[in-house]
Design an enzyme around this catalytic site. Structure first.
Site, short mmCIF file in Angstrom:
data_model
loop_
_atom_site.label_atom_id
_atom_site.label_comp_id
_atom_site.label_asym_id
_atom_site.label_seq_id
_atom_site.Cartn_x
_atom_site.Cartn_y
_atom_site.Cartn_z
N LYS A 1 0.83 -1.22 0.00
CA LYS A 1 0.00 0.00 0.00
C LYS A 1 0.86 1.26 0.00
O LYS A 1 0.57 2.23 -0.69
CB LYS A 1 -0.90 0.02 1.23
CG LYS A 1 -1.97 -1.01 1.17
CD LYS A 1 -3.04 -0.78 2.18
CE LYS A 1 -4.34 -1.32 1.65
NZ LYS A 1 -4.86 -0.67 0.48
N LEU A 54 -16.16 4.48 -1.60
CA LEU A 54 -17.31 3.57 -1.73
C LEU A 54 -17.24 2.76 -3.02
O LEU A 54 -18.28 2.43 -3.61
CB LEU A 54 -18.61 4.41 -1.71
CG LEU A 54 -18.79 5.35 -0.50
CD1 LEU A 54 -19.89 6.36 -0.76
CD2 LEU A 54 -19.08 4.53 0.76
N ASP A 76 -19.45 3.28 -6.11
CA ASP A 76 -20.41 4.32 -5.67
C ASP A 76 -19.72 5.64 -5.36
O ASP A 76 -20.38 6.58 -4.90
CB ASP A 76 -21.19 3.85 -4.43
CG ASP A 76 -22.08 2.68 -4.75
OD1 ASP A 76 -22.59 2.63 -5.89
OD2 ASP A 76 -22.25 1.80 -3.88
N THR A 136 -7.66 -3.75 -7.94
CA THR A 136 -6.53 -3.68 -7.02
C THR A 136 -5.84 -2.32 -7.13
O THR A 136 -5.57 -1.86 -8.24
CB THR A 136 -5.47 -4.75 -7.38
OG1 THR A 136 -6.15 -5.92 -7.78
CG2 THR A 136 -4.57 -5.05 -6.20
N GLY A 162 -7.94 2.17 -4.30
CA GLY A 162 -7.95 3.00 -3.09
C GLY A 162 -6.60 3.69 -2.89
O GLY A 162 -6.55 4.86 -2.50
N ASP A 163 -5.51 2.99 -3.16
CA ASP A 163 -4.18 3.57 -2.97
C ASP A 163 -3.95 4.70 -3.99
O ASP A 163 -3.37 5.73 -3.66
CB ASP A 163 -3.09 2.50 -3.16
CG ASP A 163 -3.25 1.35 -2.17
OD1 ASP A 163 -3.90 1.55 -1.12
OD2 ASP A 163 -2.73 0.26 -2.46
N MET A 185 -7.53 3.74 -13.24
CA MET A 185 -6.75 2.63 -12.65
C MET A 185 -7.52 1.31 -12.70
O MET A 185 -6.93 0.27 -12.97
CB MET A 185 -6.39 3.01 -11.20
CG MET A 185 -5.59 1.98 -10.46
SD MET A 185 -3.94 1.78 -11.17
CE MET A 185 -3.32 0.47 -10.09
P1 ATP Z 1 -8.54 -1.35 -3.06
O1 ATP Z 1 -8.35 -2.01 -1.71
O2 ATP Z 1 -9.06 -2.25 -4.13
O3 ATP Z 1 -7.35 -0.55 -3.51
P2 ATP Z 1 -10.40 0.28 -1.61
O4 ATP Z 1 -11.36 -0.71 -1.06
O5 ATP Z 1 -9.40 0.88 -0.69
O6 ATP Z 1 -9.70 -0.27 -2.90
P3 ATP Z 1 -12.54 1.56 -3.07
O7 ATP Z 1 -13.55 2.25 -2.24
O8 ATP Z 1 -12.89 0.24 -3.66
O9 ATP Z 1 -11.18 1.51 -2.26
O10 ATP Z 1 -12.12 2.50 -4.31
C1 ATP Z 1 -11.44 3.72 -4.15
C2 ATP Z 1 -11.91 4.71 -5.21
O11 ATP Z 1 -11.64 4.16 -6.49
C3 ATP Z 1 -13.41 4.99 -5.20
O12 ATP Z 1 -13.73 6.05 -4.31
C4 ATP Z 1 -13.66 5.35 -6.66
O13 ATP Z 1 -13.30 6.69 -6.87
C5 ATP Z 1 -12.66 4.48 -7.41
N1 ATP Z 1 -13.29 3.22 -7.87
C6 ATP Z 1 -13.22 2.01 -7.29
N2 ATP Z 1 -13.95 1.09 -7.99
C7 ATP Z 1 -14.45 1.76 -9.04
C8 ATP Z 1 -15.29 1.40 -10.14
N3 ATP Z 1 -15.74 0.14 -10.30
N4 ATP Z 1 -15.62 2.35 -11.04
C9 ATP Z 1 -15.17 3.61 -10.92
N5 ATP Z 1 -14.38 4.04 -9.90
C10 ATP Z 1 -14.04 3.13 -8.98
#
Ligand code: ATP
Length: 288
Positions: A39, A206, A209, A233, A236-237, A267
């Protein structure tokens, strides 16, 4: 200004498997790829791709020079990555035919970052710089305390979630970033909604979302940019690295989040982690 990121550096060994092995089963992988991951690394690369000055604070073993070289190629300052008497951290990731994954994490050097390297880094940091931390190193609590005392702004991505570690750094934070699951876990652990914890800015991501920002003026929702995801994957990072880079440039939070949304959306249309995080030029040409 600059971002000081105390974070993990991993070698990700990704094995393609026909199905997840059960207890006692020996299974041949149908392919293997090795990626730079962790991360901390992903966030350093994301912030550097977003044109921030990024100093990574961390540790690798004798087997980790390639990871340091790669971070350097991506424009991250690697002077504060210690060489320690532990193996570089590894994630062993099995991905089955349905895209499900199973991960074994060996923390290695990430849990042996010497305090001296943190202190050396902090001696160069300036008031108003950002200190970014996650939950994959031995020093995040020390760093948060030290950073705050020195007048840095402290941002924390509370992943992987650990209630005690989160509670220990909460009093020092300016920005807390959680995904939906972590927000629920934090509420369960503290009895408070994350936005009621006294941190000035809280962002809850989200997935598809979008994200909610809880700031001094209340809650604001941001819709995700609609794309067809192939691999989420590192979304979020990427998001967190971009938000920090925007804030470090002096952008208002909403503007930083909007750009981070675009970076994270692009990404998720790409396979891989640190190596494929989009840069600002990629985003200019991104027409979802
Ligand atoms: P990860 O652990 O997979 O890196 P996370 O669980 O920490 O992710 P998420 O909330 O899944 O974080 O995603 C982070 C951001 O990425 C979201 O706020 C959104 O802006 C973008 N994102 C994630 N999934 C999608 C998607 N399917 N379509 C568009 N944007 C997405």
């Amino acid at each position: 200004m600059a971002i000081w990121n105390l974070g993990s550096i991993n070698a990700d060994f990704v094995y393609a498997v026909p199905h997840m092995p059960g207890p006692g089963e020996t299974l041949a992988a149908t392919g293997r790829e090795i990626f730079l991951g962790g991360k901390g690394t992903n966030m350093s690369v994301a912030a550097a791709r977003a044109a921030a000055v990024v100093h990574h604070i961390g540790a690798v073993g004798d087997d980790g020079e390639w990871a340091v070289d790669r971070l350097m190629e991506y424009g991250v300052d690697t002077r504060f990555i210690a060489r320690v008497d532990e193996d570089t951290a590894q994630a062993v990731i099995a991905v089955d035919a349905n895209g499900e994954n199973m991960i074994i994490l060996f923390p290695g050097a990430n849990d042996a970052i010497p305090q001296a390297i943190l202190q050396e880094a902090m001696a160069e940091a300036e008031t108003g710089d950002w200190l970014l931390i996650q939950n994959e190193t031995n020093l995040q609590r020390t760093a948060a305390t030290l950073g705050k005392k020195m007048g840095l702004k402290v941002a924390y991505a509370a992943a992987p979630f650990d209630a005690d570690r989160v509670k220990a750094v909460l009093p020092h934070l300016d920005l807390l970033v959680l995904n939906r699951v972590e927000a629920d876990q934090l509420e369960f652990a503290t009895g408070e909604r994350p936005e009621a914890l006294g941190v000035r800015d809280v962002i809850v991501t989200l997935g598809a979302d979008g994200a909610d920002w809880f700031g001094p003026e209340g809650k604001r929702h941001f819709d995700a940019i609609p794309v067809t995801p192939v691999d989420t994957t590192g979304a979020g990072d990427t998001f967190t690295g971009y938000v920090l880079a925007g804030l470090d440039r002096g952008q208002p939070m909403a503007q930083a989040i909007n750009l981070a949304m675009r970076a994270a959306a692009l990404m998720v249309t790409r396979h891989g982690t640190a190596d494929v995080i989009p840069d600002l030029k990629d985003l200019e040409g991104f027409r979802p």
